[in-house]
Scaffold this motif. Sequence first.
Motif, mmCIF file in Angstrom:
data_model
loop_
_atom_site.group_PDB
_atom_site.id
_atom_site.type_symbol
_atom_site.label_atom_id
_atom_site.label_comp_id
_atom_site.label_asym_id
_atom_site.label_seq_id
_atom_site.Cartn_x
_atom_site.Cartn_y
_atom_site.Cartn_z
ATOM 1 N N ASN A 193 12.925 -1.154 29.808
ATOM 2 C CA ASN A 193 12.143 -1.125 28.756
ATOM 3 C C ASN A 193 12.364 0.732 28.462
ATOM 4 O O ASN A 193 12.477 0.895 27.340
ATOM 5 C CB ASN A 193 10.730 -1.338 28.887
ATOM 6 C CG ASN A 193 9.905 -0.690 27.818
ATOM 7 O OD1 ASN A 193 9.794 -1.505 26.760
ATOM 8 N ND2 ASN A 193 8.997 0.146 28.047
ATOM 9 N N HIS A 199 12.920 -0.780 20.766
ATOM 10 C CA HIS A 199 11.756 -1.355 20.734
ATOM 11 C C HIS A 199 10.718 -0.284 20.028
ATOM 12 O O HIS A 199 9.509 -0.487 19.671
ATOM 13 C CB HIS A 199 11.198 -1.974 21.935
ATOM 14 C CG HIS A 199 10.738 -0.817 22.994
ATOM 15 N ND1 HIS A 199 11.734 -0.253 23.992
ATOM 16 C CD2 HIS A 199 9.631 0.091 23.122
ATOM 17 C CE1 HIS A 199 11.217 0.849 24.524
ATOM 18 N NE2 HIS A 199 9.941 1.038 24.101
ATOM 19 N N HIS A 204 6.193 2.065 18.987
ATOM 20 C CA HIS A 204 5.775 3.412 19.393
ATOM 21 C C HIS A 204 5.490 4.308 18.032
ATOM 22 O O HIS A 204 6.518 5.130 17.747
ATOM 23 C CB HIS A 204 6.867 4.137 20.271
ATOM 24 C CG HIS A 204 6.893 3.406 21.568
ATOM 25 N ND1 HIS A 204 5.981 3.273 22.010
ATOM 26 C CD2 HIS A 204 7.949 3.030 22.406
ATOM 27 C CE1 HIS A 204 6.211 2.528 23.530
ATOM 28 N NE2 HIS A 204 7.449 2.700 23.461
ATOM 29 N N ASP A 365 4.114 0.695 26.235
ATOM 30 C CA ASP A 365 5.116 0.013 27.035
ATOM 31 C C ASP A 365 4.811 -0.870 27.863
ATOM 32 O O ASP A 365 5.367 -1.734 28.307
ATOM 33 C CB ASP A 365 6.100 1.526 27.572
ATOM 34 C CG ASP A 365 7.056 2.014 26.743
ATOM 35 O OD1 ASP A 365 7.494 1.314 25.647
ATOM 36 O OD2 ASP A 365 7.337 3.269 26.891
HETATM 37 FE FE LIG Z 1 8.972 2.475 24.979
#
Ligand SMILES: [Fe+2]
Length: 407
Positions: A193, A199, A204, A365
């Motif tokens: 990750n 992502h 985020h 995360d």
């Molecule tokens: Fe992240």
Amino acid sequence: MMANLNGKAVLDDLIASRCEGHSMPQEFYTDAAVYAADVERIFNRQWVFVGHSCQVEEAGEFFTVTIENDSLIVIRALHNVCRHRGTLISRKDCGKARRLVCPYHQWTYERDGKLASCLGMHEINHDGLGLLAAHVEDLEGMLFVCLAETPPDFAATRAMMAPVLAPQRMGEAKVAKIVDYDVTSNWKLVWENNRECYHCNVNHPQYIKANFDHYNSDDTTAVIKERIDAATERHEVQCAKNELEITHKETGMATFPDPDRGLWYAANRTTLVEGYVSESMDGQQVAPLMGDYQDADVGTMRCRTMPNMWNHSSCDHVVSTRLLPLVANRPQVRVMWLVHPEGEEGRDYELEKLMPFWQLTSEQDWELCEFAQIGISSSAYRPGPYSTHKEYNVDAFVRWYLKALVQ
Ligand SMILES: [Fe+2]
Ligand code: FES
């Protein structure tokens, strides 16, 4: 499910079953025997980041760290194991001690590990009964230990990283806050990750305002490219005044790790988005300038080491993340915020302003990692393809891992 990995052949078969450019077979994320191999072949053999030298600055200050079955007292990376009958000496996370006294039968050790006294056992020869020590390296205020008898070379790591880390002066910093998380996810998923920003756009919202690295070579439009180049160009001139060098200028995340060249460490300086001088919620400075910095506009220093550390440092604060295996599929992840040694909470900085950027990003995360673990554990999981543009570092991580596993 694999019964055990006693036969190296079983592990070799599993490694051979990985389809290149795809996520790994399920066993790598769920199987207890793979986990045991991870600990034995990676965490017990490599340089593991444990904390910062400013945590043990004063004489007698220590903290303890557990790497699976091994507990260490970091004063000098002494094993936290009594030489009498082996109990843990310190059960605390951290503290300050004139001497280390085992709580079981009060055998007492000097801070350098030498056995000083053993209650009532006058006949015992103290020689050879000192606490065992692990190898330790202090890299510009970052402490690494290695449990192996013969540790991997550290000289090249120091030569590459020290010049980039030095201006931040982490060795002279102070801990503002430490937060520990138990993340219910295989440690490799936490890395996977971390190694992509595919992502980031959706997950985020804070991080992407400050950074350019969520853009990749396939989605950096001409307009964005112009923005990155303009910010980098302006910033290079600005940084040169402070004798700092911007070393990551390309779109996307810096390449790391590099299993082909054996690089388990990397450090670079990167510009932030225009208007941001710190990885804070509004991009403004949130604590006094650190280290050698003369002004706030220095971008960020970033560094990372396999198998367990990444760090983002702004002009005014440092955020280090440490990943330790502890329990299968529930690594302890520690996030540490450091500031200028004379910074005083309430007067020079407020935790409410210092922490949210990385606290939110980290917690976002961990949630992604936990859901990934659930899905990957399902009977419906099949390894899927990585994007060559956006997940090149995930692939590099997996290749580094598979190589480390068989070394
Ligand atoms: Fe992240
Ligand atoms: S086990 Fe430490 S003094 Fe006995």
